[in-house]
Design a protein around this motif. Structure first.
Motif, short mmCIF file in Angstrom:
data_model
loop_
_atom_site.label_atom_id
_atom_site.label_comp_id
_atom_site.label_asym_id
_atom_site.label_seq_id
_atom_site.Cartn_x
_atom_site.Cartn_y
_atom_site.Cartn_z
N PHE A 271 0.85 -1.19 0.00
CA PHE A 271 0.00 0.00 0.00
C PHE A 271 0.89 1.24 0.00
N PRO A 272 1.70 1.41 -1.05
CA PRO A 272 2.70 2.48 -1.03
C PRO A 272 2.09 3.87 -0.89
N HIS A 273 0.89 4.05 -1.43
CA HIS A 273 0.26 5.37 -1.38
C HIS A 273 -0.06 5.79 0.05
N SER A 274 -0.17 4.82 0.94
CA SER A 274 -0.58 5.16 2.31
C SER A 274 0.56 5.83 3.09
N HIS B 299 -1.35 10.86 12.08
CA HIS B 299 -0.45 10.67 13.21
C HIS B 299 -0.04 9.21 13.34
N GLN B 300 -0.90 8.33 12.83
CA GLN B 300 -0.59 6.91 12.93
C GLN B 300 -0.57 6.30 11.53
N PRO B 301 0.54 6.46 10.82
CA PRO B 301 0.57 5.94 9.44
C PRO B 301 0.33 4.44 9.39
N GLY B 302 0.71 3.72 10.46
CA GLY B 302 0.49 2.28 10.50
C GLY B 302 -0.98 1.93 10.43
N LYS B 303 -1.78 2.78 11.07
CA LYS B 303 -3.21 2.54 11.10
C LYS B 303 -3.81 2.59 9.69
N VAL B 304 -3.24 3.49 8.86
CA VAL B 304 -3.72 3.61 7.49
C VAL B 304 -3.49 2.30 6.73
N VAL B 305 -2.31 1.70 6.96
CA VAL B 305 -1.99 0.43 6.30
C VAL B 305 -2.99 -0.65 6.71
#
Ligand code: ATP
Ligand code: ZN
Ligand code: MG
Ligand code: MG
Length: 465
Positions: A245-248, A255-261
């Motif tokens: 999911f490179p766009h994420s 604040h939590q980029p991991g959550k987006v993944v």
């Protein structure tokens, strides 16, 4: 595969459940599924070998003639019975022993029958071109029972309000099976509502127990830890998933980029669960309403005020709709089945030879399937009715215990014009596995267990302090 040239060095430990151990081939997209026995049984080698001899073909027949017509061709791989050299099986058993999780070592692999089941490795995508450097991701979900029982035979009101999985959690915690309660509720997963499915999947990621496993390129990368006190590492999982999911990484100011993944992963899982089974179809699928019963479980953490009516439908051909439909063949509940089981038992006591004609222990062929399909809806007091309902109950039990495999990999970049560059595109396939027949003899145990679970739930949640 040539069975006389089997070499244990071509195979490695892949995983196991309560009934079987699975090894995967190092080169081919194949697995071997071997039965397991309680270790004290292994003394009676001849008997266990004979059991396996009968049981493995039964498993294939049951999948082919019973579960496949009910669940749909495209989701089921019945596999084939293979005869394995005993020497190979013994070497294999030694080889995999140190890989096995401790909590599964109360049973031993069958090394006597030389009988196994050969299946496609569903954690891989056979047609996935190796040009992409990102291997397939496979999400395995054991969804459990997705509806509240509606039978008039139910004696405890709580069973109509709280689902079996949520009640069972309390019992398992008390018995030390798990150290923490799972907040997953199957009714949310089977709801067809994206919001509720999101919550269900998020809760599975937080506490996978034996309901969620994730593989990458055929290797297990996320599951419950052997040491039940230790929580699975979501950060690890996020690192594995980032390249998919490179766009994420930059797109969201989060604040939590991991959550987006993880949200992206959940989005892919949801669309696979609601699709017709593969990514080559389009169009708005027809919906089915399967909720004769109350569609919401009172123990689910999903906020009550967000529940909207008329929102619980699943696309007709989706894997969830198929599984739920078969689960709902249990329309009498174990409380209605147990007296019918006793009717059959009484009849068999008088006419023991009838056991074969009634196909109590198989064979699981078309004629067994006819009994399942043509069972009368009203009880006419006959043994035929009782047997039909018991068969249906067992079929439903299999559907309550199966797993869904969702395997996806990035589409090749030049494959199609990608209009939406923000969302990555995946090819995926959905399958159902673990469709073994549930034993007729298990019904008294199921009846007792059901009583214990409901009683324990009432005591632990409703008792005054
Ligand atoms: P349970 O305790 O859930 O009844 P089981 O003993 O019947 O399990 P399976 O669920 O069939 O065994 O297999 C155990 C595990 O092996 C599965 O959870 C899955 O991870 C893996 N597995 C089984 N079949 C396949 C397959 N065809 N391809 C890939 N992995 C598989
Ligand atoms: Zn529930
Ligand atoms: Mg299983
Ligand atoms: Mg099983």
């Amino acid at each position: 595969m040539e069975m006389d040239k089997m070499d244990e060095n071509d195979w490695k430990y892949h995983g196991e459940g309560n009934k079987s151990l699975v090894v995967s081939h190092l080169q081919h997209c194949r697995v071997l599924r071997l039965l397991k026995f309680p270790s004290e049984d292994s003394a009676h080698t001849r008997q266990t070998a004979e059991q396996a001899f009968r049981h493995i073909p039964n498993i294939v027949d049951y999948s082919k003639y019973v579960m496949k017509p009910l669940l749909g061709e495209k989701y089921i791989h019945s596999g084939e019975v293979v005869k394995l050299p005993l020497d190979f099986v013994r070497q294999l058993s030694l080889k995999v022993q140190q890989e096995r999780p401790e909590l599964r070592c109360d049973k031993v692999m069958d090394t006597f029958s030389g009988c196994g089941l050969c299946l496609p490795n569903l954690t891989q995508l056979p047609l996935h071109h190796l040009r992409d450097h990102r291997p397939p991701i496979c999400v395995e979900i054991k969804p459990k029972c997705g509806f509240l029982p509606f039978s008039r035979h139910i004696s405890k009101e709580c069973k109509r309000k709280v689902c079996r999985f949520c009640m069972h959690q309390h019992y398992k915690l008390a018995n030390g099976k798990w150290k923490r309660l799972s907040r997953y509720c199957p009714l949310d997963l089977f709801s067809g509502s994206k919001q509720r499915m999101y919550v269900a999947l998020k809760n599975l990621l937080e506490e996978p127990q034996n309901n969620l496993k994730i593989f990458k390129g055929g290797e297990l990368i996320f599951s419950c830890k052997d040491d039940a006190k230790q929580q699975p590492d979501l950060n690890d999982l996020i690192q594995h998933l980032r390249p998919y999911f490179p766009h994420s990484n930059g797109l969201y100011n989060s604040h939590q980029p991991g959550k987006v993944v993880l949200n992206e992963l959940i989005r892919v899982i949801c669309s696979a669960l609601l699709s017709g089974g593969d990514s080559n179809r389009s169009g708005e699928p027809r919906k089915v309403h399967l909720s004769e019963s109350r569609p919401h479980c009172e123990a689910s953490p999903f906020p009550r005020d967000l529940l909207r009516n008329g929102n619980h439908s699943l696309p007709k051909d989706s894997v969830l709709a198929k599984i739920l439909q078969v689960q709902m063949m249990d329309n009498l509940d174990i409380e209605g089945i147990y007296p019918l089981y006793k009717r059959v038992e009484q009849y068999l006591e008088e006419f023991p030879r009838e056991r074969n004609r009634l196909q109590i222990d198989g064979p699981y062929d078309e004629s067994f399937m006819d009994t399942v399909k043509n069972c009368p809806t009203e009880d006419d007091g006959s043994v035929e009715y009782a047997v039909g309902k018991v068969h249906q109950y067992r079929v439903a039990m299999t559907a309550k215990d199966c797993s869904i495999m969702i395997t996806f990999a990035p589409c090749e970049e030049d494959e199609e014009l990608q209009l939406n560059l923000e969302k990555p595109r995946f090819t995926y396939s959905v399958s159902i596995l673990d469709l073994d027949p549930k034993p007729y003899e298990g019904i008294p145990h199921q009846y007792k267990l059901d009583t214990k679970i409901a009683n324990y739930y009432l005591r632990s949640t409703q008792a005054p302090p």
